[in-house]
Design a protein around this motif. Structure first.
Motif, PDB file in Angstrom:
ATOM      1  N   GLY A 192       7.174  -0.201   0.039  1.00 22.39           N
ATOM      2  CA  GLY A 192       5.932   0.232   0.676  1.00 22.39           C
ATOM      3  C   GLY A 192       5.065  -0.873   1.231  1.00 22.39           C
ATOM      4  O   GLY A 192       3.846  -0.820   1.086  1.00 22.39           O
ATOM      5  N   ALA A 205       0.805  -1.222   0.000  1.00 24.20           N
ATOM      6  CA  ALA A 205       0.000   0.000   0.000  1.00 24.20           C
ATOM      7  C   ALA A 205       0.841   1.278   0.000  1.00 24.20           C
ATOM      8  O   ALA A 205       0.391   2.317  -0.491  1.00 24.20           O
ATOM      9  CB  ALA A 205      -0.936  -0.019   1.201  1.00 24.20           C
ATOM     10  N   GLY A 206       2.068   1.211   0.526  1.00 21.02           N
ATOM     11  CA  GLY A 206       2.917   2.401   0.620  1.00 21.02           C
ATOM     12  C   GLY A 206       3.280   3.002  -0.728  1.00 21.02           C
ATOM     13  O   GLY A 206       3.604   4.190  -0.811  1.00 21.02           O
ATOM     14  N   ILE A 255      -4.759  -3.493  -4.648  1.00 24.89           N
ATOM     15  CA  ILE A 255      -5.965  -3.871  -5.380  1.00 24.89           C
ATOM     16  C   ILE A 255      -6.477  -2.678  -6.175  1.00 24.89           C
ATOM     17  O   ILE A 255      -7.625  -2.638  -6.598  1.00 24.89           O
ATOM     18  CB  ILE A 255      -7.035  -4.379  -4.378  1.00 24.89           C
ATOM     19  N   ARG A 263       8.978   3.769   4.625  1.00 25.40           N
ATOM     20  CA  ARG A 263       9.132   4.800   5.669  1.00 25.40           C
ATOM     21  C   ARG A 263       9.390   4.201   7.039  1.00 25.40           C
ATOM     22  O   ARG A 263      10.212   4.683   7.787  1.00 25.40           O
ATOM     23  CB  ARG A 263       7.869   5.650   5.733  1.00 25.40           C
ATOM     24  N   SER A 305       4.575  -3.256   4.937  1.00 29.21           N
ATOM     25  CA  SER A 305       5.037  -3.539   6.298  1.00 29.21           C
ATOM     26  C   SER A 305       5.496  -4.991   6.430  1.00 29.21           C
ATOM     27  O   SER A 305       6.065  -5.373   7.431  1.00 29.21           O
ATOM     28  CB  SER A 305       3.910  -3.254   7.299  1.00 29.21           C
ATOM     29  N   LEU A 306       5.238  -5.823   5.414  1.00 28.42           N
ATOM     30  CA  LEU A 306       5.594  -7.251   5.413  1.00 28.42           C
ATOM     31  C   LEU A 306       5.059  -7.947   6.663  1.00 28.42           C
ATOM     32  O   LEU A 306       5.769  -8.694   7.335  1.00 28.42           O
ATOM     33  CB  LEU A 306       7.117  -7.419   5.269  1.00 28.42           C
ATOM     34  N   THR A 353       0.332   5.593  -1.550  1.00 29.09           N
ATOM     35  CA  THR A 353      -0.067   6.726  -0.689  1.00 29.09           C
ATOM     36  C   THR A 353       0.189   8.059  -1.408  1.00 29.09           C
ATOM     37  O   THR A 353      -0.547   9.024  -1.197  1.00 29.09           O
ATOM     38  CB  THR A 353       0.674   6.724   0.666  1.00 29.09           C
ATOM     39  N   GLU A 354       1.215   8.086  -2.285  1.00 28.70           N
ATOM     40  CA  GLU A 354       1.496   9.335  -2.998  1.00 28.70           C
ATOM     41  C   GLU A 354       0.483   9.572  -4.140  1.00 28.70           C
ATOM     42  O   GLU A 354       0.538  10.591  -4.814  1.00 28.70           O
ATOM     43  CB  GLU A 354       2.944   9.334  -3.497  1.00 28.70           C
ATOM     44  N   SER A 406       0.086   2.307   8.846  1.00 29.82           N
ATOM     45  CA  SER A 406       0.854   3.441   9.385  1.00 29.82           C
ATOM     46  C   SER A 406      -0.096   4.382  10.126  1.00 29.82           C
ATOM     47  O   SER A 406      -1.301   4.113  10.222  1.00 29.82           O
ATOM     48  CB  SER A 406       1.690   4.120   8.298  1.00 29.82           C
ATOM     49  N   PHE A 411      -2.537   0.783   5.212  1.00 23.12           N
ATOM     50  CA  PHE A 411      -3.342   0.101   6.235  1.00 23.12           C
ATOM     51  C   PHE A 411      -2.818   0.315   7.649  1.00 23.12           C
ATOM     52  O   PHE A 411      -3.585   0.555   8.566  1.00 23.12           O
ATOM     53  CB  PHE A 411      -3.403  -1.412   5.926  1.00 23.12           C
ATOM     54  N   GLN A 436       0.489  -6.424  -3.555  1.00 20.33           N
ATOM     55  CA  GLN A 436      -0.650  -6.715  -2.661  1.00 20.33           C
ATOM     56  C   GLN A 436      -1.779  -5.730  -2.943  1.00 20.33           C
ATOM     57  O   GLN A 436      -2.863  -5.845  -2.382  1.00 20.33           O
ATOM     58  CB  GLN A 436      -0.226  -6.554  -1.205  1.00 20.33           C
ATOM     59  N   HIS A 444      -3.425 -10.000  -4.099  1.00 16.42           N
ATOM     60  CA  HIS A 444      -4.642  -9.860  -3.285  1.00 16.42           C
ATOM     61  C   HIS A 444      -5.870  -9.488  -4.126  1.00 16.42           C
ATOM     62  O   HIS A 444      -6.868  -9.013  -3.592  1.00 16.42           O
ATOM     63  CB  HIS A 444      -4.434  -8.820  -2.171  1.00 16.42           C
TER      64      HIS A 444
HETATM   65  P1  OAD Z   1       0.749  -1.604   5.286  1.00 22.11           P
HETATM   66  O1  OAD Z   1      -0.116  -0.438   5.586  1.00 22.11           O
HETATM   67  O2  OAD Z   1       0.781  -2.697   6.289  1.00 22.11           O
HETATM   68  O3  OAD Z   1       2.242  -1.100   5.060  1.00 22.11           O
HETATM   69  C1  OAD Z   1       2.533  -0.001   4.228  1.00 22.11           C
HETATM   70  C2  OAD Z   1       3.927   0.480   4.544  1.00 22.11           C
HETATM   71  O4  OAD Z   1       4.271   1.479   3.604  1.00 22.11           O
HETATM   72  C3  OAD Z   1       4.053   1.103   5.936  1.00 22.11           C
HETATM   73  O5  OAD Z   1       5.115   0.474   6.630  1.00 22.11           O
HETATM   74  C4  OAD Z   1       4.358   2.590   5.653  1.00 22.11           C
HETATM   75  O6  OAD Z   1       5.298   3.129   6.546  1.00 22.11           O
HETATM   76  C5  OAD Z   1       4.927   2.550   4.259  1.00 22.11           C
HETATM   77  N1  OAD Z   1       4.680   3.756   3.456  1.00 22.11           N
HETATM   78  C6  OAD Z   1       3.512   4.430   3.301  1.00 22.11           C
HETATM   79  N2  OAD Z   1       3.644   5.419   2.391  1.00 22.11           N
HETATM   80  C7  OAD Z   1       4.946   5.384   1.975  1.00 22.11           C
HETATM   81  C8  OAD Z   1       5.708   6.152   1.044  1.00 22.11           C
HETATM   82  N3  OAD Z   1       5.167   7.133   0.338  1.00 22.11           N
HETATM   83  N4  OAD Z   1       7.029   5.852   0.902  1.00 22.11           N
HETATM   84  C9  OAD Z   1       7.587   4.823   1.612  1.00 22.11           C
HETATM   85  N5  OAD Z   1       6.907   4.066   2.480  1.00 22.11           N
HETATM   86  C10 OAD Z   1       5.603   4.324   2.659  1.00 22.11           C
HETATM   87  O7  OAD Z   1       0.324  -2.124   3.833  1.00 22.11           O
HETATM   88  P2  OAD Z   1       0.624  -3.562   3.166  1.00 22.11           P
HETATM   89  O8  OAD Z   1       1.917  -4.097   3.625  1.00 22.11           O
HETATM   90  O9  OAD Z   1       0.400  -3.400   1.714  1.00 22.11           O
HETATM   91  O10 OAD Z   1      -4.978  -6.632   2.314  1.00 22.11           O
HETATM   92  O11 OAD Z   1      -0.559  -4.427   3.786  1.00 22.11           O
HETATM   93  C11 OAD Z   1      -0.730  -5.769   3.401  1.00 22.11           C
HETATM   94  C12 OAD Z   1      -2.184  -6.148   3.304  1.00 22.11           C
HETATM   95  O12 OAD Z   1      -2.861  -5.824   4.531  1.00 22.11           O
HETATM   96  C13 OAD Z   1      -2.965  -5.361   2.256  1.00 22.11           C
HETATM   97  O13 OAD Z   1      -2.843  -5.914   0.961  1.00 22.11           O
HETATM   98  C14 OAD Z   1      -4.376  -5.421   2.741  1.00 22.11           C
HETATM   99  C15 OAD Z   1      -4.191  -5.384   4.239  1.00 22.11           C
HETATM  100  O14 OAD Z   1      -5.084  -6.171   4.966  1.00 22.11           O
HETATM  101  C16 OAD Z   1      -6.155  -6.526   1.633  1.00 22.11           C
HETATM  102  O15 OAD Z   1      -6.801  -5.516   1.563  1.00 22.11           O
HETATM  103  C17 OAD Z   1      -6.640  -7.731   0.947  1.00 22.11           C
END
Ligand code: OAD
Ligand code: ZN
Length: 255
Positions: free
Chosen positions: A199, A24-25, A101, A225, A201-202, A28-29, A37, A35, A99, A117
């Motif tokens: 982007g 998702a990161g 959508i 981030r 959180s793994l 965000t831009e 942060s 999800f 991941q 996803h």
């Molecule tokens: P997370 O929200 O868990 O992680 C996003 C990461 O991106 C965070 O650690 C932020 O710090 C970082 N971040 C945000 N904007 C950034 C930027 N401009 N530059 C650098 N870093 C940035 O999102 P995911 O890991 O994608 O599932 O979440 C995994 C899954 O959890 C998603 O696919 C979703 C959710 O449940 C479904 O919706 C099916």
């Protein structure tokens, strides 16, 4: 520039088979919330709201939340998406496994994208498989009381013909969640000469396990981030920065 930036630029310059993992990161831009942060979706509601159980129990509330928070038909790709598409065109990037959508990698021009996803672009009847485009679901929500029940097929229990967005919820599985699907993803990762993780959180399995399958001799670059559980692994280069900013700077150095 700092050392990690120089090292990452030279790793990307050398690589011929980069596999990119995104979360998702990277969006965000483009104005889409992530999800986990500080300003993420799960600060407003618990993860349970995106589970299969919740969908079955409260389909109307589920759709209200999903359409508000996961559906972004007007969002535009940002610099991060565009640079990855350019690197694919140049032959540096072979595949993106996302991941997300939101479809923004494809809107930016990337062609080899695995939507692990799923996608919010469509929804499907859980009984007959009829596909409903998101625009049609929007229309149904506006005009129908039981918009989430398929009217093209019959089963005794209405619940068996619910129309679900084609996204992978907690407790759910998607088209890549088969032995064959996993094997093809793990092959891509094993054969990568550089893994670029952007982007995410793994924290969500099984996606979060993918970096473990990379060849240990090849580097992994993480741009995120916040910290991730993989930051201190051997052969891993981490930048806690904004993806758009860093990819733009790296791309400038490459050309
Ligand atoms: P997370 O929200 O868990 O992680 C996003 C990461 O991106 C965070 O650690 C932020 O710090 C970082 N971040 C945000 N904007 C950034 C930027 N401009 N530059 C650098 N870093 C940035 O999102 P995911 O890991 O994608 O599932 O979440 C995994 C899954 O959890 C998603 O696919 C979703 C959710 O449940 C479904 O919706 C099916
Ligand atoms: Zn049906």
């Amino acid at each position: 520039m700092n050392t990690s930036f120089d090292i990452c630029t030279s790793l990307i310059r050398k690589a011929k088979n980069i596999i990119v993992l995104t979360g998702a990161g990277i969006s965000t831009e483009s104005g889409i919330k992530d999800f986990r942060s500080k300003t993420g979706v799960y600060k407003m509601a618990p993860e349970y709201i995106l589970s299969l159980d919740y969908f079955y129990q409260h389909p109307v509330e589920f759709y209200q939340f999903a359409m508000e928070n996961l559906y972004h038909p007007d969002a535009k790709p940002n610099q991060g998406h565009k640079i990855l598409a350019k690197w694919e065109e140049q032959g540096r990037v072979q595949h993106i496994i996302t991941q997300n959508i939101d479809g923004l990698h494809q809107k930016a021009g990337s062609r080899h994208v695995i939507e692990f996803h799923g996608t919010m672009k469509t929804a499907s009847c859980l009984n007959c498989g009829k596909i409903y485009p998101a625009e049609e679901m929007e229309e149904r929500i506006q005009t129908m009381h039981d918009f989430y029940i398929c009217d093209h097929c019959e089963t005794k229990r209405e619940r068996n013909r619910y129309i679900k967005p084609d996204v992978v919820l907690f407790g759910d599985a998607g088209e890549w969640f088969t032995k064959k699907g996993f094997q093809s993803i793990l092959q891509l990762i094993k054969h990568a000469d550089c893994l670029l993780v952007l982007g995410t959180s793994l924290k969500v399995t099984p996606f979060s396990t993918f970096p473990q399958y990379r060849s240990q001799n090849d580097p992994m670059i993480i741009i995120n981030r916040d910290e991730t559980p993989y930051d201190s692994l051997a052969g891993t280069y981490v930048m806690h920065e904004s993806i758009g900013k860093i990819l733009t700077q790296i791309d400038r150095e490459l050309s």
